[in-house]
Design a protein around this motif. Structure first.
Motif, PDB file in Angstrom:
ATOM      1  N   SER A 134       3.821 -35.265 -52.673  1.00 11.16           N
ATOM      2  CA  SER A 134       2.751 -35.655 -53.609  1.00 11.16           C
ATOM      3  C   SER A 134       2.414 -37.147 -53.494  1.00 11.16           C
ATOM      4  O   SER A 134       1.573 -37.653 -54.228  1.00 11.16           O
ATOM      5  CB  SER A 134       3.184 -35.328 -55.043  1.00 11.16           C
ATOM      6  N   GLU A 135       3.080 -37.841 -52.576  1.00 10.49           N
ATOM      7  CA  GLU A 135       2.915 -39.305 -52.473  1.00 10.49           C
ATOM      8  C   GLU A 135       1.876 -39.728 -51.436  1.00 10.49           C
ATOM      9  O   GLU A 135       1.687 -40.924 -51.208  1.00 10.49           O
ATOM     10  CB  GLU A 135       4.255 -39.967 -52.118  1.00 10.49           C
ATOM     11  N   ASN A 136       1.272 -38.760 -50.737  1.00  9.17           N
ATOM     12  CA  ASN A 136       0.234 -39.090 -49.764  1.00  9.17           C
ATOM     13  C   ASN A 136       0.773 -40.041 -48.679  1.00  9.17           C
ATOM     14  O   ASN A 136       0.241 -41.122 -48.461  1.00  9.17           O
ATOM     15  CB  ASN A 136      -0.957 -39.711 -50.514  1.00  9.17           C
ATOM     16  N   LEU A 137       1.825 -39.610 -47.993  1.00 12.18           N
ATOM     17  CA  LEU A 137       2.521 -40.456 -47.025  1.00 12.18           C
ATOM     18  C   LEU A 137       2.066 -40.151 -45.597  1.00 12.18           C
ATOM     19  O   LEU A 137       1.723 -39.019 -45.274  1.00 12.18           O
ATOM     20  CB  LEU A 137       4.038 -40.232 -47.127  1.00 12.18           C
ATOM     21  N   ASP A 138       2.104 -41.170 -44.732  1.00 10.70           N
ATOM     22  CA  ASP A 138       1.774 -40.963 -43.313  1.00 10.70           C
ATOM     23  C   ASP A 138       3.038 -40.787 -42.474  1.00 10.70           C
ATOM     24  O   ASP A 138       2.953 -40.376 -41.317  1.00 10.70           O
ATOM     25  CB  ASP A 138       1.064 -42.171 -42.704  1.00 10.70           C
ATOM     26  N   TYR A 139       4.195 -41.149 -43.025  1.00 11.33           N
ATOM     27  CA  TYR A 139       5.400 -41.155 -42.212  1.00 11.33           C
ATOM     28  C   TYR A 139       6.600 -41.061 -43.134  1.00 11.33           C
ATOM     29  O   TYR A 139       6.637 -41.719 -44.182  1.00 11.33           O
ATOM     30  CB  TYR A 139       5.447 -42.475 -41.435  1.00 11.33           C
ATOM     31  N   ILE A 140       7.581 -40.226 -42.760  1.00 12.80           N
ATOM     32  CA  ILE A 140       8.770 -40.026 -43.592  1.00 12.80           C
ATOM     33  C   ILE A 140      10.004 -40.075 -42.692  1.00 12.80           C
ATOM     34  O   ILE A 140      10.009 -39.452 -41.626  1.00 12.80           O
ATOM     35  CB  ILE A 140       8.706 -38.662 -44.329  1.00 12.80           C
ATOM     36  N   VAL A 141      11.017 -40.815 -43.101  1.00 17.08           N
ATOM     37  CA  VAL A 141      12.240 -40.958 -42.301  1.00 17.08           C
ATOM     38  C   VAL A 141      13.467 -40.647 -43.167  1.00 17.08           C
ATOM     39  O   VAL A 141      13.516 -41.041 -44.339  1.00 17.08           O
ATOM     40  CB  VAL A 141      12.369 -42.405 -41.748  1.00 17.08           C
ATOM     41  N   CYS A 142      14.457 -39.990 -42.556  1.00 12.98           N
ATOM     42  CA  CYS A 142      15.738 -39.726 -43.224  1.00 12.98           C
ATOM     43  C   CYS A 142      16.826 -40.555 -42.544  1.00 12.98           C
ATOM     44  O   CYS A 142      17.010 -40.485 -41.331  1.00 12.98           O
ATOM     45  CB  CYS A 142      16.079 -38.239 -43.142  1.00 12.98           C
ATOM     46  N   CYS A 143      17.553 -41.337 -43.348  1.00  5.49           N
ATOM     47  CA  CYS A 143      18.548 -42.276 -42.803  1.00  5.49           C
ATOM     48  C   CYS A 143      19.972 -41.707 -42.702  1.00  5.49           C
ATOM     49  O   CYS A 143      20.942 -42.461 -42.706  1.00  5.49           O
ATOM     50  CB  CYS A 143      18.562 -43.567 -43.617  1.00  5.49           C
ATOM     51  N   GLY A 144      20.119 -40.394 -42.624  1.00  2.00           N
ATOM     52  CA  GLY A 144      21.418 -39.814 -42.282  1.00  2.00           C
ATOM     53  C   GLY A 144      22.275 -39.308 -43.417  1.00  2.00           C
ATOM     54  O   GLY A 144      21.912 -39.393 -44.587  1.00  2.00           O
ATOM     55  N   ASP A 145      23.459 -38.771 -43.050  1.00  3.31           N
ATOM     56  CA  ASP A 145      24.333 -38.014 -43.957  1.00  3.31           C
ATOM     57  C   ASP A 145      23.576 -36.827 -44.558  1.00  3.31           C
ATOM     58  O   ASP A 145      23.380 -36.728 -45.775  1.00  3.31           O
ATOM     59  CB  ASP A 145      24.953 -38.901 -45.040  1.00  3.31           C
ATOM     60  N   VAL A 146      23.179 -35.949 -43.658  1.00  2.00           N
ATOM     61  CA  VAL A 146      22.499 -34.714 -44.067  1.00  2.00           C
ATOM     62  C   VAL A 146      23.493 -33.782 -44.748  1.00  2.00           C
ATOM     63  O   VAL A 146      23.171 -33.097 -45.711  1.00  2.00           O
ATOM     64  CB  VAL A 146      21.897 -34.009 -42.823  1.00  2.00           C
TER      65      VAL A 146
END
Ligand SMILES: [Fe+2]
Length: 247
Positions: free
Chosen positions: A31-43
């Motif tokens: 819902s944030e209208n983002l162009d890029y999303i990254v996950c920094c680990g510890d899934v």
């Protein structure tokens, strides 16, 4: 996607197999209208849904970097320094993790870069050593190990924004800051699935390059459901209880 095309970026970390928290954060990010999303680990590690969390990340194709718990589950890092609760969660995760999700975790890089942004799970100084950045001194040392304007980390599960203005470091107490042209930033994006700053709400960060601001955001999720799943799978009661305290 180049840096110049980015207007709004979302960053999150440390899902720790907490599917309830992760889905809530994903909905918020959507819902944030983002162009890029990254996950920094510890899934994975701690929570009851390692497969489901891996599968959502695979489906969404976000850049994801490796965390120490991801490496622990794969046998790529020593778990003798883990406490018993963490160690048992690693052993349980090894038992239930599907082969294809294990391969997904095995392929994760230790760092990621895009334009002015550098991403690492623990520290830019030594990405594979899993050192914590908890003090201003440790932050100061780490500014020397990335050249970008922004470095985003996770690992401690405690969000912060540290500004570096000509080697003068400060840590604003507000969750939202203005991006200054003359500053560099070290930002801990907190934890989605096991916050440890006494706030149990899931955490993520939004960077808006147009509005020139960074914001640490918190969102409530169904903690009780995550706790029940932890208990139902025979994981430690302590792991369930701490979710309610954000510790
Ligand atoms: Fe973690």
């Amino acid at each position: 996607m180049t840096m110049n095309e980015l207007r709004r970026v979302g960053i999150f970390s440390d899902i720790h197999a907490n599917l309830h928290a992760f889905k809530t954060v994903l909905d918020a990010l959507d819902s944030e209208n983002l162009d890029y999303i990254v996950c920094c680990g510890d899934v994975v590690g701690y929570g009851a849904f390692p497969n489901e969390c891996c599968e959502l990340l695979i489906e969404r194709k976000f850049p994801v970097i490796a965390g120490n718990h991801d490496h622990a589950v794969l046998g790529l890092t020593d778990i003798s320094y883990f406490n018993d609760v963490a160690k048992n969660a690693v052993l349980w995760t090894r038992k239930v993790l599907k082969k294809e999700n294990e391969e997904f975790l095995r392929a994760l890089p230790l760092t990621h870069k895009l334009g002015d942004m550098f991403f690492v799970h623990a520290s830019p100084e030594a990405p594979a050593d899993w050192n914590y950045i908890l003090t201003m001194g440790e932050a100061r040392a780490n500014f020397r190990f990335f050249s970008e304007k922004f470095c985003f980390i996770g690992h401690s599960h405690q969000p912060f924004i540290i500004e570096n203005l000509n080697e003068e470091l400060s840590c604003p107490s507000t969750p939202e800051i203005e991006i200054r042209d003359d500053c560099r930033y070290l930002i801990n994006v907190g934890s989605v699935g096991q916050p440890r700053d006494r706030n149990p709400n899931a955490c993520y960060v939004i960077v808006d390059f147009e509005a020139k601001c960074v914001e640490i955001k918190r969102i409530h999720y169904d903690i009780q459901a995550a706790q029940e799943a932890i208990m139902a799978n025979g994981l430690s009661q302590e792991l369930a209880e701490r979710l309610a305290y954000g510790w």
